[in-house]
Write a protein that holds these residues in place. Structure first.
Motif, PDB file in Angstrom:
ATOM      1  N   GLU A  17       0.833  -1.211   0.000  1.00  0.00           N
ATOM      2  CA  GLU A  17       0.000   0.000   0.000  1.00  0.00           C
ATOM      3  C   GLU A  17       0.867   1.260   0.000  1.00  0.00           C
ATOM      4  OE1 GLU A  17      -2.428   0.567   3.490  1.00  0.00           O
ATOM      5  OE2 GLU A  17      -3.295   2.423   2.695  1.00  0.00           O
ATOM      6  N   TRP A  18       1.947   1.229   0.761  1.00  0.00           N
ATOM      7  CA  TRP A  18       2.767   2.437   0.905  1.00  0.00           C
ATOM      8  C   TRP A  18       3.534   2.794  -0.371  1.00  0.00           C
ATOM      9  CZ3 TRP A  18       0.159   2.913   5.085  1.00  0.00           C
ATOM     10  CH2 TRP A  18       0.274   4.082   5.821  1.00  0.00           C
ATOM     11  N   GLN A  19       3.598   1.881  -1.339  1.00  0.00           N
ATOM     12  CA  GLN A  19       4.203   2.221  -2.628  1.00  0.00           C
ATOM     13  C   GLN A  19       3.373   3.281  -3.356  1.00  0.00           C
ATOM     14  OE1 GLN A  19       4.895  -1.381  -4.878  1.00  0.00           O
ATOM     15  NE2 GLN A  19       5.796  -2.419  -3.100  1.00  0.00           N
ATOM     16  N   TYR A  20       2.110   3.454  -2.930  1.00  0.00           N
ATOM     17  CA  TYR A  20       1.241   4.466  -3.538  1.00  0.00           C
ATOM     18  C   TYR A  20       1.274   5.795  -2.779  1.00  0.00           C
ATOM     19  CZ  TYR A  20      -0.688   0.659  -6.312  1.00  0.00           C
ATOM     20  OH  TYR A  20      -0.847  -0.394  -7.176  1.00  0.00           O
ATOM     21  N   VAL A  21       2.023   5.854  -1.673  1.00  0.00           N
ATOM     22  CA  VAL A  21       2.129   7.100  -0.900  1.00  0.00           C
ATOM     23  C   VAL A  21       3.191   7.976  -1.552  1.00  0.00           C
ATOM     24  CG1 VAL A  21       2.807   8.094   1.325  1.00  0.00           C
ATOM     25  CG2 VAL A  21       1.346   6.051   1.257  1.00  0.00           C
ATOM     26  N   ASP A  22       2.786   9.167  -2.000  1.00  0.00           N
ATOM     27  CA  ASP A  22       3.783  10.032  -2.644  1.00  0.00           C
ATOM     28  C   ASP A  22       4.094  11.298  -1.848  1.00  0.00           C
ATOM     29  OD1 ASP A  22       1.659  11.717  -3.225  1.00  0.00           O
ATOM     30  OD2 ASP A  22       1.732  11.408  -5.395  1.00  0.00           O
ATOM     31  N   ARG A  23       3.443  11.496  -0.731  1.00  0.00           N
ATOM     32  CA  ARG A  23       3.838  12.564   0.192  1.00  0.00           C
ATOM     33  C   ARG A  23       3.509  12.107   1.612  1.00  0.00           C
ATOM     34  NH1 ARG A  23       2.005  19.011   0.566  1.00  0.00           N
ATOM     35  NH2 ARG A  23       3.667  19.578   2.005  1.00  0.00           N
ATOM     36  N   GLU A  24       4.445  12.264   2.518  1.00  0.00           N
ATOM     37  CA  GLU A  24       4.226  11.844   3.910  1.00  0.00           C
ATOM     38  C   GLU A  24       5.121  12.658   4.827  1.00  0.00           C
ATOM     39  OE1 GLU A  24       4.935   7.696   4.733  1.00  0.00           O
ATOM     40  OE2 GLU A  24       4.239   7.873   6.805  1.00  0.00           O
ATOM     41  N   VAL A  25       4.499  13.274   5.829  1.00  0.00           N
ATOM     42  CA  VAL A  25       5.218  14.028   6.858  1.00  0.00           C
ATOM     43  C   VAL A  25       4.839  13.419   8.204  1.00  0.00           C
ATOM     44  CG1 VAL A  25       5.552  16.305   7.906  1.00  0.00           C
ATOM     45  CG2 VAL A  25       5.200  16.115   5.429  1.00  0.00           C
ATOM     46  N   ASP A  26       5.803  13.291   9.111  1.00  0.00           N
ATOM     47  CA  ASP A  26       5.583  12.635  10.402  1.00  0.00           C
ATOM     48  C   ASP A  26       5.918  13.629  11.502  1.00  0.00           C
ATOM     49  OD1 ASP A  26       5.920  11.167  12.783  1.00  0.00           O
ATOM     50  OD2 ASP A  26       6.468   9.345  11.688  1.00  0.00           O
ATOM     51  N   LEU A  27       4.894  14.127  12.169  1.00  0.00           N
ATOM     52  CA  LEU A  27       5.085  15.083  13.271  1.00  0.00           C
ATOM     53  C   LEU A  27       4.841  14.374  14.598  1.00  0.00           C
ATOM     54  CD1 LEU A  27       3.062  18.162  11.892  1.00  0.00           C
ATOM     55  CD2 LEU A  27       5.521  17.708  11.675  1.00  0.00           C
ATOM     56  N   ARG A  28       5.787  14.456  15.520  1.00  0.00           N
ATOM     57  CA  ARG A  28       5.612  13.889  16.852  1.00  0.00           C
ATOM     58  C   ARG A  28       5.338  15.001  17.852  1.00  0.00           C
ATOM     59  NH1 ARG A  28       7.125   8.436  16.669  1.00  0.00           N
ATOM     60  NH2 ARG A  28       7.056   7.938  14.434  1.00  0.00           N
ATOM     61  N   LEU A  29       4.487  14.702  18.820  1.00  0.00           N
ATOM     62  CA  LEU A  29       3.921  15.740  19.669  1.00  0.00           C
ATOM     63  C   LEU A  29       3.911  15.329  21.133  1.00  0.00           C
ATOM     64  CD1 LEU A  29       0.899  15.861  17.289  1.00  0.00           C
ATOM     65  CD2 LEU A  29       2.584  17.684  17.379  1.00  0.00           C
ATOM     66  N   ALA A  30       4.008  16.320  21.997  1.00  0.00           N
ATOM     67  CA  ALA A  30       3.865  16.097  23.437  1.00  0.00           C
ATOM     68  C   ALA A  30       2.821  17.089  23.967  1.00  0.00           C
ATOM     69  CB  ALA A  30       5.199  16.303  24.151  1.00  0.00           C
ATOM     70  N   ARG A  31       1.931  16.582  24.791  1.00  0.00           N
ATOM     71  CA  ARG A  31       0.834  17.397  25.305  1.00  0.00           C
ATOM     72  C   ARG A  31       1.397  18.523  26.179  1.00  0.00           C
ATOM     73  NH1 ARG A  31      -4.601  15.897  25.816  1.00  0.00           N
ATOM     74  NH2 ARG A  31      -4.193  13.683  25.543  1.00  0.00           N
ATOM     75  N   VAL A  32       0.882  19.737  26.008  1.00  0.00           N
ATOM     76  CA  VAL A  32       1.403  20.895  26.736  1.00  0.00           C
ATOM     77  C   VAL A  32       0.828  20.955  28.144  1.00  0.00           C
ATOM     78  CG1 VAL A  32       1.458  23.421  26.805  1.00  0.00           C
ATOM     79  CG2 VAL A  32       1.822  22.219  24.638  1.00  0.00           C
ATOM     80  N   VAL A  33      -0.468  20.765  28.258  1.00  0.00           N
ATOM     81  CA  VAL A  33      -1.098  20.885  29.600  1.00  0.00           C
ATOM     82  C   VAL A  33      -1.725  19.561  30.007  1.00  0.00           C
ATOM     83  CG1 VAL A  33      -1.567  23.341  29.613  1.00  0.00           C
ATOM     84  CG2 VAL A  33      -3.157  21.816  28.440  1.00  0.00           C
TER      85      VAL A  33
END
Lengths: 183, 183
Positions: free
Chosen positions: A167-183
């Protein structure tokens, strides 16, 4: 199955601090320090670094029996011990969208085991899919995950397994943002 | 398979004259004399009687082999001898949207023969499906048809056959507007 419109807004304020940003394919997103996930499409008063719009909708590939199994296992968003999150916007190629429904389903689950793999990580990894393509947005999907610190390694394993599928062979744009809760 | 945003606008001016309006289920639409179908979501300067928004998108139930057969038979919009048209906005019940993809496909084609029935009327009846539900609009689909006067009876037969199917038991709002080209 209700349609809910959701905004993801990157900027100088937000409920989540962006701890890492990685562009896996295609163009990156402008740098931002914080992220907000909120209902509706209105921009906040402060001009954001970026504003991605999506909506929750009916299931597109999931069968009734898979949906029942997911419903019995999955966790809601907003758990107090889920201090970490990830926003992974994804776009698929025109070749993907030109396939028939039967072909996309076969790649998605029969060959790539997308639902089956995700199921292994429930309820540890809470997840929500937002569709974006039909709005004319730059990504097709805005995928959102919440989990505790103890499951950060499991989350890396999950996305690594998915990225190695057909399936991922069809992915042509991907951004991975990691997050931490502020409050 | 490209996403295109389309507006249907009812009002006192337009490219199509509304010759008949019938409400089959649920609430009706305000009365209007003319209709415009145009790209984009912007309202015209004259305040319209109503403004329905939709988008063309990837196939949701159609298999690759069905899509190939449709592509070989179907006609484009805008044929000069297609002086008549119909706009039939449809909403389906929450029960429909809560079904799995496999259940909706089985009702749509295996049991109701939606694609197969429509195929019998190609290329006489040109058709275009616009999705609307994910925009938070009052209808789920805006279905559009164009045909010549000689095929008006065939079109009545087509919609009559579809309305007698199991799939139509899930339709909880339906308005049928018939149109004649102005110029």
């Amino acid at each position: 199955m209700q349609v809910v419109h959701i905004s993801f807004i990157g900027g100088s304020i937000g409920d989540w601090r962006i701890t890492a940003a990685q562009t896996l394919r295609g163009a990156s997103l402008p740098t931002a320090a914080f992220l907000t996930r909120k209902e509706g499409f209105e921009q906040p008063t402060a001009p954001p670094a970026w504003h991605l719009r999506g909506f929750t909708s009916n299931l597109r590939y999931t069968t009734a029996s898979e949906a029942a199994e997911l419903a019995g296992r999955q966790a809601p968003l907003g758990r107090s011990d889920s201090r970490l999150a990830a926003l992974i916007p994804i776009r698929k190629s025109e070749a993907w969208w030109a396939l028939g429904q039967d072909e996309r389903r076969a790649i998605y689950e029969e060959r790539s085991r997308h639902t089956s793999i995700g199921m292994e990580y429930l309820p540890r990894i809470a997840r929500k899919l937002h569709h974006s393509r039909d709005l004319g947005e730059p990504f097709d999907f805005l995928t959102w995950f919440e989990f505790g610190e103890a499951d950060a390694g499991a989350f890396d394993e999950l996305v690594g397994r998915l990225r190695s599928t057909e399936e991922w062979q069809y992915v042509d744009r991907e951004v991975d943002l990691r997050l931490a809760r502020v409050v």
